[in-house]
Design an enzyme around this catalytic site. Sequence first.
Site, mmCIF file in Angstrom:
data_model
loop_
_atom_site.group_PDB
_atom_site.id
_atom_site.type_symbol
_atom_site.label_atom_id
_atom_site.label_comp_id
_atom_site.label_asym_id
_atom_site.label_seq_id
_atom_site.Cartn_x
_atom_site.Cartn_y
_atom_site.Cartn_z
ATOM 1 N N HIS A 150 15.525 9.199 -5.554
ATOM 2 C CA HIS A 150 16.736 9.280 -4.721
ATOM 3 C C HIS A 150 16.897 8.024 -3.853
ATOM 4 C CE1 HIS A 150 19.510 10.836 -1.724
ATOM 5 N NE2 HIS A 150 19.549 12.039 -2.238
ATOM 6 N N GLU A 189 20.892 7.349 -7.652
ATOM 7 C CA GLU A 189 19.681 8.112 -7.924
ATOM 8 C C GLU A 189 19.483 8.324 -9.420
ATOM 9 O OE1 GLU A 189 20.371 11.711 -5.612
ATOM 10 O OE2 GLU A 189 21.627 10.472 -4.298
HETATM 11 O O1 TA6 Z 1 22.377 12.507 -2.985
HETATM 12 C C1 TA6 Z 1 22.796 13.712 -3.436
HETATM 13 C C2 TA6 Z 1 22.485 14.803 -2.410
HETATM 14 O O2 TA6 Z 1 22.237 16.004 -3.083
HETATM 15 C C3 TA6 Z 1 23.659 14.931 -1.443
HETATM 16 O O3 TA6 Z 1 24.397 16.092 -1.709
HETATM 17 C C4 TA6 Z 1 22.977 14.962 -0.068
HETATM 18 O O4 TA6 Z 1 22.643 16.291 0.289
HETATM 19 C C5 TA6 Z 1 21.767 14.096 -0.322
HETATM 20 O O5 TA6 Z 1 21.310 14.500 -1.615
HETATM 21 C C6 TA6 Z 1 20.717 14.125 0.750
HETATM 22 O O6 TA6 Z 1 20.006 15.333 0.714
HETATM 23 P P1 TA6 Z 1 18.885 15.553 1.876
HETATM 24 O O7 TA6 Z 1 18.260 16.871 1.571
HETATM 25 O O8 TA6 Z 1 17.909 14.403 1.757
HETATM 26 O O9 TA6 Z 1 19.643 15.497 3.178
#
Ligand code: TA6
Length: 296
Positions: A167, A270
């Site tokens: 990510h 990601e």
């Molecule tokens: O990057 C995609 C995602 O699923 C977004 O929807 C956002 O929630 C991000 O990940 C960050 O997630 P986190 O749990 O690290 O705040």
Amino acid sequence: MPTLEELNKLYATDSINFQVGEGGLPKCTITHPNATAEFYLNGGHMTHFQPTEHQPVLWMSSESKFEAGKPIRGGIPICWPWFGQAVEENRPQHGFARNINWTVVQTQETFDFVTIELKIESNAETKSIWPHSFELKLRFEIGKKLSIELETRNTGAASFRIGTAIHSYFNVTDASNIELSGLDQVDYIDQLDNNLPKQQQGEIKIREEIDRVYIESGHQVSIVDRTMNRVIKIKKSGSQSTVVWNPWISKANRMADFPDDGYRTMVCVETANAFTDVREIAPDEQHVIMQKISVA
Ligand code: TA6
């Protein structure tokens, strides 16, 4: 958990050193002629990568927490063994790999790069969240380029399914003055519009919150940063889904560990196994997903 002294005795090299990081958490710093980098054993979380003669490649939140068991905001969170919200109640968003302590397996230094291998394996704590036996290895290769490889091995007697995401948060000068190329005509799930399927038309420009899962994309993605006059190239393997996210203003304001104006200088690209791209792993089988980052 080994002490810093033990870690350095076993794994330090000319470029690799373990020391106390933010929040008192153990941190590994890499100072190699071709790049500098750092990561935390908490979550196996890389927080810095900068090839020599370039600007930092990863974005880090100035408001990130650094507490054992909590995810760090920015850098490269490892989402595993599921992406997004788990179907079952009170299971952490994006899995538990980014919330637990990883152990060092080996380190190596060459003239061109350093490699570091970390791992976690199933135990009573993980099985209380996810009832499977596994070994998960994370390999960083750090030099002029950065590659991140995540290898899942099923060490149990039954198959299991995993969702994952490397990510990565990328550092850009002005998110409203970049283009992401490589996903033209690719179908995506719009997580901001009831997960409706849509198709990308042309390059991606960011003028509002964006949260898309591009499906069946083995493509290389390039982040063209017009202001900094640089291109970040993102290649991958073991993945047919790519997630693009920028929280923009209101979501940035809602996240306590994300500065209100942080959306201006970041974009997440990601490398994932998400939605229809989740992977089934049979006993004794493995799956490897890899993201390779280079700067031009
Ligand atoms: O990057 C995609 C995602 O699923 C977004 O929807 C956002 O929630 C991000 O990940 C960050 O997630 P986190 O749990 O690290 O705040």
